[in-house]
Design a protein around this motif. Sequence first.
Motif, PDB file in Angstrom:
ATOM      1  N   ASP A 158       1.292  38.235 -27.996  1.00  0.00           N
ATOM      2  CA  ASP A 158       1.917  37.371 -26.988  1.00  0.00           C
ATOM      3  C   ASP A 158       2.009  38.181 -25.702  1.00  0.00           C
ATOM      4  N   TYR A 159       1.132  37.891 -24.749  1.00  0.00           N
ATOM      5  CA  TYR A 159       1.033  38.684 -23.535  1.00  0.00           C
ATOM      6  C   TYR A 159       1.255  37.819 -22.293  1.00  0.00           C
ATOM      7  N   TRP A 160       1.830  38.460 -21.250  1.00  0.00           N
ATOM      8  CA  TRP A 160       2.152  37.761 -20.010  1.00  0.00           C
ATOM      9  C   TRP A 160       1.566  38.469 -18.811  1.00  0.00           C
ATOM     10  N   GLY A 161       1.226  37.668 -17.809  1.00  0.00           N
ATOM     11  CA  GLY A 161       0.874  38.214 -16.525  1.00  0.00           C
ATOM     12  C   GLY A 161       2.105  38.406 -15.668  1.00  0.00           C
ATOM     13  N   GLN A 162       1.878  38.887 -14.444  1.00  0.00           N
ATOM     14  CA  GLN A 162       2.994  39.210 -13.553  1.00  0.00           C
ATOM     15  C   GLN A 162       3.460  38.005 -12.746  1.00  0.00           C
ATOM     16  N   GLY A 163       2.683  36.955 -12.744  1.00  0.00           N
ATOM     17  CA  GLY A 163       3.051  35.724 -12.051  1.00  0.00           C
ATOM     18  C   GLY A 163       2.459  35.626 -10.656  1.00  0.00           C
ATOM     19  N   THR A 164       2.278  34.403 -10.218  1.00  0.00           N
ATOM     20  CA  THR A 164       1.826  34.137  -8.858  1.00  0.00           C
ATOM     21  C   THR A 164       2.689  33.007  -8.283  1.00  0.00           C
ATOM     22  N   GLN A 165       3.120  33.187  -7.054  1.00  0.00           N
ATOM     23  CA  GLN A 165       4.048  32.244  -6.429  1.00  0.00           C
ATOM     24  C   GLN A 165       3.297  31.048  -5.861  1.00  0.00           C
ATOM     25  N   VAL A 166       3.774  29.862  -6.191  1.00  0.00           N
ATOM     26  CA  VAL A 166       3.289  28.632  -5.582  1.00  0.00           C
ATOM     27  C   VAL A 166       4.462  27.995  -4.858  1.00  0.00           C
ATOM     28  N   THR A 167       4.290  27.776  -3.567  1.00  0.00           N
ATOM     29  CA  THR A 167       5.338  27.158  -2.750  1.00  0.00           C
ATOM     30  C   THR A 167       4.769  25.916  -2.085  1.00  0.00           C
ATOM     31  N   VAL A 168       5.425  24.801  -2.321  1.00  0.00           N
ATOM     32  CA  VAL A 168       4.991  23.526  -1.750  1.00  0.00           C
ATOM     33  C   VAL A 168       6.014  23.118  -0.701  1.00  0.00           C
ATOM     34  N   SER A 169       5.564  23.119   0.540  1.00  0.00           N
ATOM     35  CA  SER A 169       6.485  22.830   1.629  1.00  0.00           C
ATOM     36  C   SER A 169       5.702  22.380   2.853  1.00  0.00           C
ATOM     37  N   SER A 170       6.311  21.486   3.625  1.00  0.00           N
ATOM     38  CA  SER A 170       5.679  21.063   4.864  1.00  0.00           C
ATOM     39  C   SER A 170       6.178  21.910   6.032  1.00  0.00           C
TER      40      SER A 170
ATOM     41  N   GLN B 153      14.749  27.922 -16.363  1.00  0.00           N
ATOM     42  CA  GLN B 153      14.032  28.623 -17.419  1.00  0.00           C
ATOM     43  C   GLN B 153      12.529  28.502 -17.207  1.00  0.00           C
ATOM     44  N   ARG B 154      11.814  29.358 -17.895  1.00  0.00           N
ATOM     45  CA  ARG B 154      10.359  29.325 -17.835  1.00  0.00           C
ATOM     46  C   ARG B 154       9.858  28.254 -18.805  1.00  0.00           C
ATOM     47  N   ASP B 155       9.061  27.351 -18.296  1.00  0.00           N
ATOM     48  CA  ASP B 155       8.585  26.220 -19.085  1.00  0.00           C
ATOM     49  C   ASP B 155       7.066  26.187 -19.158  1.00  0.00           C
ATOM     50  N   LEU B 156       6.564  25.696 -20.273  1.00  0.00           N
ATOM     51  CA  LEU B 156       5.127  25.513 -20.427  1.00  0.00           C
ATOM     52  C   LEU B 156       4.648  24.377 -19.531  1.00  0.00           C
TER      53      LEU B 156
ATOM     54  N   GLU C  36       8.648  19.862  -6.065  1.00  0.00           N
ATOM     55  CA  GLU C  36       9.209  20.309  -7.354  1.00  0.00           C
ATOM     56  C   GLU C  36       8.239  21.169  -8.159  1.00  0.00           C
ATOM     57  N   ASP C  37       7.008  21.307  -7.689  1.00  0.00           N
ATOM     58  CA  ASP C  37       6.057  22.217  -8.332  1.00  0.00           C
ATOM     59  C   ASP C  37       6.245  23.655  -7.862  1.00  0.00           C
ATOM     60  N   THR C  38       7.101  23.857  -6.873  1.00  0.00           N
ATOM     61  CA  THR C  38       7.369  25.201  -6.373  1.00  0.00           C
ATOM     62  C   THR C  38       7.965  26.066  -7.474  1.00  0.00           C
ATOM     63  N   ALA C  39       7.299  27.194  -7.755  1.00  0.00           N
ATOM     64  CA  ALA C  39       7.729  28.069  -8.840  1.00  0.00           C
ATOM     65  C   ALA C  39       6.807  29.286  -8.880  1.00  0.00           C
ATOM     66  N   VAL C  40       7.186  30.249  -9.681  1.00  0.00           N
ATOM     67  CA  VAL C  40       6.269  31.321 -10.044  1.00  0.00           C
ATOM     68  C   VAL C  40       5.516  30.852 -11.284  1.00  0.00           C
TER      69      VAL C  40
ATOM     70  N   MET D 225      -4.426  30.051 -24.531  1.00  0.00           N
ATOM     71  CA  MET D 225      -4.018  30.441 -23.192  1.00  0.00           C
ATOM     72  C   MET D 225      -3.095  29.375 -22.616  1.00  0.00           C
ATOM     73  N   GLY D 226      -2.060  29.839 -21.950  1.00  0.00           N
ATOM     74  CA  GLY D 226      -1.114  28.902 -21.366  1.00  0.00           C
ATOM     75  C   GLY D 226      -0.714  29.284 -19.955  1.00  0.00           C
ATOM     76  N   TRP D 227      -0.338  28.279 -19.199  1.00  0.00           N
ATOM     77  CA  TRP D 227       0.296  28.477 -17.901  1.00  0.00           C
ATOM     78  C   TRP D 227       1.737  27.989 -18.014  1.00  0.00           C
ATOM     79  N   TYR D 228       2.644  28.827 -17.579  1.00  0.00           N
ATOM     80  CA  TYR D 228       4.061  28.499 -17.539  1.00  0.00           C
ATOM     81  C   TYR D 228       4.523  28.607 -16.089  1.00  0.00           C
ATOM     82  N   ARG D 229       5.666  28.025 -15.811  1.00  0.00           N
ATOM     83  CA  ARG D 229       6.236  28.191 -14.482  1.00  0.00           C
ATOM     84  C   ARG D 229       7.745  28.330 -14.566  1.00  0.00           C
ATOM     85  N   GLN D 230       8.261  29.035 -13.579  1.00  0.00           N
ATOM     86  CA  GLN D 230       9.704  29.254 -13.529  1.00  0.00           C
ATOM     87  C   GLN D 230      10.167  29.109 -12.095  1.00  0.00           C
ATOM     88  N   ALA D 231      11.017  28.120 -11.858  1.00  0.00           N
ATOM     89  CA  ALA D 231      11.627  27.927 -10.555  1.00  0.00           C
ATOM     90  C   ALA D 231      12.924  28.723 -10.493  1.00  0.00           C
TER      91      ALA D 231
END
Length: 117
Positions: free
Chosen positions: A105-117, A44-47, A88-92, A34-40
Amino acid sequence: QVQLVESGGGLVQPGGSLRLSCVVSISNFNFYTMGWYRQAPGKQRDLVAAITSAHSTNYADSVKDRFTISRDNAKNTVYLQINSLKSEDTAVYYCNAKFRLWGADYWGQGTQVTVSS
């Protein structure tokens, strides 16, 4: 039908924490890496982190000591604990299930993480 459903994303201030969850509807979940990837935006989408069937983990250098991946095979769920969030952690964030022997090889739909003050 295989489904990966992420949850736990949201808007958080710098320095804050989140726990992402991914529930996987799949047989033999314990066999999968199982992996978590992110894409800003515009990137590109990175592990970010991965955990094997033997619970061995690896992390991207940029998140070591801040992110922790874990899995609960009884619940078919993988988690990503995110601490000390930075802008810089802001990404899907996407959940991935992989079993190379079966070519799975299966993917989820993604969840948005936004880091902001």
